[in-house]
Scaffold this motif. Structure first.
Motif, short mmCIF file in Angstrom:
data_model
loop_
_atom_site.label_atom_id
_atom_site.label_comp_id
_atom_site.label_asym_id
_atom_site.label_seq_id
_atom_site.Cartn_x
_atom_site.Cartn_y
_atom_site.Cartn_z
N VAL A 71 -14.40 -24.44 -3.08
CA VAL A 71 -14.28 -23.91 -3.51
C VAL A 71 -13.25 -24.03 -4.30
O VAL A 71 -12.32 -24.31 -3.60
CB VAL A 71 -14.59 -21.87 -3.56
CG1 VAL A 71 -13.96 -20.90 -4.45
CG2 VAL A 71 -16.19 -21.96 -3.51
N GLU A 72 -13.17 -23.61 -5.30
CA GLU A 72 -11.44 -24.35 -5.97
C GLU A 72 -11.80 -22.61 -6.65
O GLU A 72 -12.48 -22.31 -7.65
CB GLU A 72 -11.25 -25.31 -6.97
CG GLU A 72 -11.11 -26.98 -6.13
CD GLU A 72 -10.68 -26.95 -6.81
OE1 GLU A 72 -9.93 -27.58 -7.45
OE2 GLU A 72 -11.03 -28.84 -6.23
N PRO A 73 -10.02 -22.20 -7.10
CA PRO A 73 -9.34 -21.82 -7.68
C PRO A 73 -10.21 -22.23 -9.18
O PRO A 73 -10.19 -20.71 -10.06
CB PRO A 73 -8.08 -21.67 -7.78
CG PRO A 73 -8.04 -21.60 -6.53
CD PRO A 73 -8.92 -22.90 -6.26
N LEU A 74 -9.76 -23.30 -9.86
CA LEU A 74 -10.33 -23.50 -11.58
C LEU A 74 -11.45 -23.07 -11.76
O LEU A 74 -12.07 -23.48 -13.07
CB LEU A 74 -9.85 -24.98 -11.87
CG LEU A 74 -8.55 -25.36 -11.64
CD1 LEU A 74 -8.42 -26.21 -12.18
CD2 LEU A 74 -7.92 -24.83 -13.05
N ASP A 75 -12.86 -23.17 -10.40
CA ASP A 75 -13.92 -23.11 -10.59
C ASP A 75 -14.33 -22.04 -11.61
O ASP A 75 -15.02 -22.30 -12.46
CB ASP A 75 -14.43 -23.12 -9.34
CG ASP A 75 -14.50 -24.23 -8.30
OD1 ASP A 75 -14.19 -24.82 -8.54
OD2 ASP A 75 -15.42 -24.04 -6.98
N ALA A 76 -13.79 -20.73 -11.79
CA ALA A 76 -14.15 -20.06 -12.38
C ALA A 76 -13.62 -19.52 -14.17
O ALA A 76 -14.31 -19.33 -14.56
CB ALA A 76 -13.72 -18.32 -11.70
N ARG A 77 -12.77 -20.37 -14.27
CA ARG A 77 -12.39 -20.72 -15.77
C ARG A 77 -13.17 -22.17 -16.08
O ARG A 77 -13.36 -21.49 -17.12
CB ARG A 77 -10.87 -21.45 -15.41
CG ARG A 77 -9.47 -20.04 -14.93
CD ARG A 77 -8.39 -20.88 -15.14
NE ARG A 77 -8.43 -21.33 -16.38
CZ ARG A 77 -7.38 -22.19 -16.99
NH1 ARG A 77 -6.33 -23.04 -16.53
NH2 ARG A 77 -7.15 -22.22 -18.36
N PHE A 78 -13.35 -22.84 -15.37
CA PHE A 78 -14.32 -23.70 -16.28
C PHE A 78 -15.85 -22.79 -16.02
O PHE A 78 -16.25 -22.87 -17.29
CB PHE A 78 -14.85 -24.55 -15.06
CG PHE A 78 -13.79 -25.90 -15.33
CD1 PHE A 78 -13.40 -26.99 -17.02
CD2 PHE A 78 -12.12 -26.39 -13.93
CE1 PHE A 78 -12.96 -27.24 -16.75
CE2 PHE A 78 -11.59 -27.21 -14.36
CZ PHE A 78 -11.63 -27.80 -15.52
N GLU A 79 -16.31 -22.42 -15.70
CA GLU A 79 -16.93 -21.42 -15.33
C GLU A 79 -17.67 -21.13 -16.71
O GLU A 79 -18.06 -20.47 -17.41
CB GLU A 79 -17.81 -21.06 -14.58
CG GLU A 79 -19.37 -19.91 -14.64
CD GLU A 79 -19.50 -19.20 -12.80
OE1 GLU A 79 -19.74 -17.54 -13.32
OE2 GLU A 79 -19.89 -20.29 -12.40
#
Length: 257
Positions: free
Chosen positions: A153-161
């Motif tokens: 998991v990376e912190p940016l995952d949610a922004r890209f999703e």
């Protein structure tokens, strides 16, 4: 969905993952609802024919497949590869949105794979109305639901999703397609079953191609992500493990609870 999303190479690359993800338990109530005579199956947006290649072996008796697609190249590929004992094929080139109840006269089953999320609400309602009017079951598989899980998991995952989901919703249903389809069928008295059908991808060409498309669409939607794009892809490429959540839907007219 971009034009590349319908390229034969992409459809071929994803075929095994599609077959492994589809909710096979929906085939039990489906088979119980089908006539015992020769089946006429319409595959909407058939692509290269992966649904037909998967489903023919799961249904009994003679089958006549009517393959629908807007792309004549894909139709030719599908027509040459949807085969089997007592299986015949017919090709139909044209706009799926134009299908209505009378067009489905004599049809035993409507199928589609990865189709609902690239339709509009009006097109989904029209499809539901056509199936119910013709009293024809519909097996609609592999619709995205807007959720992915990446490991690590990376912190940016949610922004890209979130950006990708907004991109999908700009003109089409995207991750809202399943609830819209359920409501459309149930409003017309059909019984509806849904099941999860997630892709579970390890490192490899499919995961990397999916990742590039997912990140690219997210950056197109949210330009603030562009400075992060190359670094994110570099960290993910070659080591990505991802679950891409989808859902399968079986609608059976006249069988509401």
């Amino acid at each position: 969905m971009t034009a590349a999303g319908f390229a034969p190479e992409w459809l071929t690359l994803r075929e095994r993952a599609d077959a492994e993800a589809r909710a096979a338990d929906l085939l039990v109530p489906l088979r119980e609802s089908l006539p015992k005579s020769r089946l006429v199956i319409r595959d909407l947006g058939c692509g290269t024919g992966s649904m037909g290649r998967w489903l023919t072996g799961h249904l009994d008796g003679p089958q006549h497949w009517v393959l629908h697609d807007r792309d004549p190249r894909l139709l030719e590929l599908a027509g040459a590869t949807v085969t089997g004992d007592d299986v015949t094929v017919e090709l139909r080139h044209g706009d799926l949105a134009a299908l209505r109840g009378p067009d489905l006269h004599g049809t035993s089953l409507v199928t589609a794979s990865a189709l609902l999320d690239v339709l509009t609400p009006a097109e989904v309602r029209a499809l539901a109305a056509a199936c119910v009017e013709a009293r024809c079951p519909a097996l609609l598989t592999l619709t995205v639901v807007g959720r992915v899980e990446l490991d690590p998991v990376e912190p940016l995952d949610a922004r890209f999703e979130a950006a990708f989901n907004r991109h999908q919703r700009r003109h089409l249903l995207g991750p809202d397609a399943v609830p819209v389809a359920v409501d459309a069928f149930e409003a017309l008295g059909a019984g509806v079953l849904t099941r999860p059908s997630p892709w579970r991808l390890g490192p490899g060409p499919l995961a990397e191609e999916w990742l590039r498309g997912w990140v690219g669409a997210a950056c197109e939607q949210d330009p603030d992500l562009l400075p992060e794009e190359s670094g994110y892809l570099r960290r993910r490429t070659g080591d990505v493990r991802v679950v891409v959540h989808h859902a399968d839907l079986l609608a059976m007219p006249g069988e509401s609870a």
